[in-house]
Design a protein around this motif. Sequence first.
Motif, short mmCIF file in Angstrom:
data_model
loop_
_atom_site.label_atom_id
_atom_site.label_comp_id
_atom_site.label_asym_id
_atom_site.label_seq_id
_atom_site.Cartn_x
_atom_site.Cartn_y
_atom_site.Cartn_z
N ASN A 194 -9.72 5.54 13.38
CA ASN A 194 -9.88 4.73 14.58
C ASN A 194 -8.97 3.51 14.54
N LYS A 195 -8.97 2.82 13.41
CA LYS A 195 -8.17 1.61 13.26
C LYS A 195 -7.13 1.83 12.17
N THR A 196 -5.91 1.51 12.48
CA THR A 196 -4.86 1.57 11.46
C THR A 196 -4.74 0.22 10.78
N ALA A 197 -4.11 0.24 9.61
CA ALA A 197 -3.91 -1.02 8.88
C ALA A 197 -3.06 -1.99 9.70
N ALA A 198 -2.05 -1.47 10.37
CA ALA A 198 -1.18 -2.33 11.17
C ALA A 198 -1.94 -2.96 12.33
N ALA A 199 -2.86 -2.19 12.94
CA ALA A 199 -3.59 -2.68 14.10
C ALA A 199 -4.48 -3.87 13.76
N VAL A 200 -4.99 -3.93 12.54
CA VAL A 200 -5.85 -5.05 12.14
C VAL A 200 -5.12 -6.00 11.20
N ARG A 201 -3.79 -5.85 11.14
CA ARG A 201 -2.90 -6.77 10.41
C ARG A 201 -3.21 -6.81 8.92
N ILE A 202 -3.47 -5.64 8.33
CA ILE A 202 -3.57 -5.52 6.87
C ILE A 202 -2.17 -5.27 6.34
N THR A 203 -1.70 -6.13 5.45
CA THR A 203 -0.33 -6.03 4.95
C THR A 203 -0.34 -5.52 3.50
N PRO A 204 0.81 -5.03 2.99
CA PRO A 204 0.90 -4.63 1.59
C PRO A 204 0.54 -5.76 0.62
N ALA A 205 0.81 -7.00 1.01
CA ALA A 205 0.45 -8.12 0.14
C ALA A 205 -1.07 -8.24 -0.01
N ASP A 206 -1.81 -7.86 1.04
CA ASP A 206 -3.29 -7.93 0.98
C ASP A 206 -3.86 -6.89 0.03
N THR A 207 -3.19 -5.75 -0.09
CA THR A 207 -3.75 -4.62 -0.83
C THR A 207 -2.97 -4.31 -2.11
N GLY A 208 -2.07 -5.20 -2.49
CA GLY A 208 -1.21 -4.94 -3.65
C GLY A 208 -1.87 -5.30 -4.97
N GLU A 209 -1.05 -5.65 -5.94
CA GLU A 209 -1.52 -5.90 -7.30
C GLU A 209 -2.51 -7.05 -7.39
N ARG A 210 -2.43 -7.98 -6.44
CA ARG A 210 -3.32 -9.14 -6.51
C ARG A 210 -4.72 -8.83 -5.95
#
Length: 433
Positions: free
Chosen positions: A283-299
């Motif tokens: 239903n919702k894509t990561a881009a649509a809710v502004r989830i970035t690679p920095a949010d889900t990366g190593e940190r």
Amino acid sequence: MPERRRIASLPDRFPDRLTALRTPADPGFWRSPVRGVRFTAVLGLVLLVGLTLLFVTGLLSYAAYNPDLDPVNDKTPGKGLLGFYLFAWPTGPHWLYRLTQGLHVTVGIVLVPVLLAKLWSVIPRLFALPPARSVGHALERISLLLLVGGALFEFLTGLLNIQLDYLFPGSFYTLHFYGAWVFLAGFVAHVALKLPQAVRVLRSGIPRGEPDTPAAPDPLAAPDPLPATLSRRGALAMVGAGSLLLLITSAGRSFDGPLRRIALLTPRGGTEQGPGPNAFQVNKTAAAVRITPADTGERWRLTVRGPAGELRFSRAELLAMEQHSAALPIACVEGWSTSDQLWRGVRLSDLAALAGYPDSPPDVFVESLQRSGSFRKAALRDNQVRDGRSLLALEVNGAPLSPDHGYPARIIVPAAPGVLNTKWVETLTFGEL
């Protein structure tokens, strides 16, 4: 005398002109030969079954959100006594919500031609004057207003929600919930008043008077009908064909294979998320809710809270824990669903044990990295946490989650609405809610 004869002959000399002066309150305004009590009664009995199913599955859909568990799950504040039926939503069978919500939406779409035909068949009665001939007649007209207004409102908001077009003011959940109860009030009153007559009509063909008396005239038949171009059976067949077409072009949202490819009336028909193990609907894509690679990366770290304090885990640490698998679908309120996908990750009950609940896992409050939009926070009941198939999923179908499916970690719970299977999980807080 000559003047009187000239006036008396006006209807014969100018019938079309006089017909044009008729208003909807005049029975002669309505001239279709298709209208009749039997035609209306057949449609009414179909709606009786279909609308009852819609109401029951709608209540079940609302209960599935566990709205009395936590305010974040309750999208209809102030429901009061209207929430009397709520219960702890079960986790089995695992396809329960897929079935109930799929039926709710599909049956609603299929009933659209039937509803429109039924309203068309009785529209002359809506304009009948005087508006109320007695107390009983006034109650019938009020029930009709609630029934027609409630039905149109429920169908319109439901169809817009299916297409994710939120053109109405306020929350869909609140509007649809209260609209359903307004509709039910009119529906129950109307059925109580009209069901005996409908059954009698279907048994005998037309309403009859007392024994040894002539048959009563058909109150819905046009007094001055136009020449017939279509029989009543033919009209019923057209309504049925319209419903069948809608079924064929919408039901596939809940199935894999050819039916999904021809589900043209749903935004989920034939839509895939690219090739590979993650190729199923979202239903919702990561881009649509502004989830970035920095949010889900190593940190990224998962925070788990409970009596044991606050614990933080990296994705690698979660993968190092005991992993479990569960074959579960995703089913959403819009009516679409996937087949069972093979999820793999850490059991919620195991995370509850780490948080300080080793014996009896409690409720859990789930928070997402998503910063805006509905259901970025959600609560799950203790029975959902205890179920061994309830996972903090890290993989699906043998591959890591894609960003659109909730990487680095998401919730997956059997029989729960899709929005409670929170993606991009950031925090789990275990405890009584």
